[in-house]
Enzyme design. Sequence first.
Site, PDB file in Angstrom:
ATOM      1  N   GLU A 178      38.237  46.006  40.138  1.00 23.87           N
ATOM      2  CA  GLU A 178      39.095  46.346  38.982  1.00 23.87           C
ATOM      3  C   GLU A 178      39.446  47.829  38.916  1.00 23.87           C
ATOM      4  OE1 GLU A 178      36.947  44.854  35.566  1.00 23.87           O
ATOM      5  OE2 GLU A 178      37.801  42.875  35.825  1.00 23.87           O
ATOM      6  N   GLU A 389      37.316  37.070  39.933  1.00 24.64           N
ATOM      7  CA  GLU A 389      36.557  36.885  38.683  1.00 24.64           C
ATOM      8  C   GLU A 389      37.371  36.072  37.701  1.00 24.64           C
ATOM      9  OE1 GLU A 389      34.935  40.348  36.664  1.00 24.64           O
ATOM     10  OE2 GLU A 389      34.473  41.255  38.598  1.00 24.64           O
TER      11      GLU A 389
HETATM   12  C1  BGP Z   1      34.756  42.634  34.564  1.00 23.06           C
HETATM   13  C2  BGP Z   1      33.712  43.264  35.458  1.00 23.06           C
HETATM   14  C3  BGP Z   1      32.463  42.478  35.635  1.00 23.06           C
HETATM   15  C4  BGP Z   1      32.074  41.604  34.474  1.00 23.06           C
HETATM   16  C5  BGP Z   1      33.224  41.004  33.710  1.00 23.06           C
HETATM   17  C6  BGP Z   1      32.881  40.394  32.376  1.00 23.06           C
HETATM   18  O1  BGP Z   1      35.501  43.641  33.963  1.00 23.06           O
HETATM   19  O2  BGP Z   1      34.227  43.474  36.746  1.00 23.06           O
HETATM   20  O3  BGP Z   1      31.472  43.341  36.101  1.00 23.06           O
HETATM   21  O4  BGP Z   1      31.017  42.050  33.761  1.00 23.06           O
HETATM   22  O5  BGP Z   1      34.271  41.905  33.497  1.00 23.06           O
HETATM   23  O6  BGP Z   1      32.774  41.395  31.406  1.00 23.06           O
HETATM   24  P1  BGP Z   1      31.535  41.483  30.433  1.00 23.06           P
HETATM   25  O7  BGP Z   1      30.339  41.519  31.300  1.00 23.06           O
HETATM   26  O8  BGP Z   1      31.731  42.746  29.681  1.00 23.06           O
HETATM   27  O9  BGP Z   1      31.598  40.284  29.584  1.00 23.06           O
END
Ligand code: BGP
Length: 491
Positions: A178, A389
């Site tokens: 990201e 993701e």
């Molecule tokens: C993305 C990241 C991840 C992950 C995901 C979910 O931005 O790449 O590392 O954590 O989001 O976000 P969160 O963990 O804040 O719910």
Amino acid sequence: MSKATFPKDFLWGGATAAYQCEGAWKEDGKGFAVTDLLTAGTREIPRIFTPEEKENTYYPAKQAIDHYHHYKEDIALFAEMGFKVYRMSISWVRIFPNGDDEIPNQKGLEFYHKIFQECKKYGIEPLVTISHHDVPLALALKQDGWLSRKTISAFVNYCETIFKEYKDEVKYWIVFNEINMMTSYFGDIYTGGILSNGTTHLDIAHASEEALSADKMKKRFKALHHQFVACAKVVEIGHKINEQFKIGSMVAADAHYPYSCNPVNVIAAQKSMRRIWYCADVMVRGEYSYVADSYLKDQGICLTDLDITVEDKAILQAGTIDFLALSYYTSGCHAVDEVHETTAGNFSLGVANPYLKKSDWGWVFDPQGLRWMLNELYGRYNIPLFIAENGLGAVDEISEDGKIHDPYRMQYLDNHVSAMREALEDGVNLMGYTWWGPIDLISASTGEMKKRYGFIYVDRDNEGNGSLKRIRKDSFYRYQEIIKTNGACVK
Ligand code: BGP
């Protein structure tokens, strides 16, 4: 017309990141990453960064879900679900504890050999993220992390080391997770530009209110430029080490819609897409596109502020990525004509969509947005896409029967798989899909365990208590079936 099916070699799997699951934060010679030293927060309470480990303070990364010692069990569970691919990240500071050490840490290198061997045992292809938020603390303290050009050479050396080390075990790489997050409120932590910015917390609750000086934005964008240069260098070097390597990089690609057909809102939504185009244009096309100027102007800065050299331009041109990875969780709307209720996401996403429901953390469910985004990206770039993701963070309860019934997660999964199939029908070239957090892990934005994404439950709470026992949730079996039928079981 018959429905498109998923390609035979479609890469189904799941994604994790080192500091959110490994734990063992000082074991076997590992150094600290900036993200290791974030305290736990909630949706309302910011995570605090401390430049040194403080006594009597709970750091979720310290033990996380202890994947470092449970990796065999975890990968066996992934294999049981039928994973074709496991997206994980290498922790830079396990390999180079200070980020720029002369010699790599052998124990760190060995750990990832063990992970890859375990994957191989089950025929799981590793997909390695090289940088997932975790800039070495030593580089942040010494040179403000990515704000310094010196970090480019340290990173390139780290990449060269792991490319050579794992060239026969890993084929798929994502250079930056990201990358467009660097311009958001996460940016100061994730680039390690903390000291200059004086930022000491990660405050998701107030992200949308954030107003920064042009000077602060300039630093974020400069650090980002250095990452672009590093990414391009690494792509070129990687292909020389093994021409079979497929090297991609990643953007957070949540969907942006106009709140209404009022043309001022349509333009606002179009403009907000620049946070994706700005980065993907450079990595895919090898140069800053025309949107860069107007995007930067809105932050009070311009391209010349970034000190882009002639050499940088040549490097960007020479090292374009092989595939574009994306995360997709949610969507938001844009309205400039009236004030509306706002919505949340891994970026601050503007106005809530009245047609869509929200998760407990305020992220709206929008599977159609995935289809829309895949089309937007493929139409613009025409290179293979990889959904690195996608997932649902929710509160799970263990029922009286000792099981975790999570129909909401199964629904989310089914709906997104269905949207992917529609995108395939539209003609999008999609290589694979890795669900975020196939096993419960630490939330990046809040540091909680309570925000669970997994198909596998981990007995651990927000304060770090629990047996770490792994339990299969109902969704475990649903994903297993989806993979087994290559998506055909989803309506
Ligand atoms: C993305 C990241 C991840 C992950 C995901 C979910 O931005 O790449 O590392 O954590 O989001 O976000 P969160 O963990 O804040 O719910």
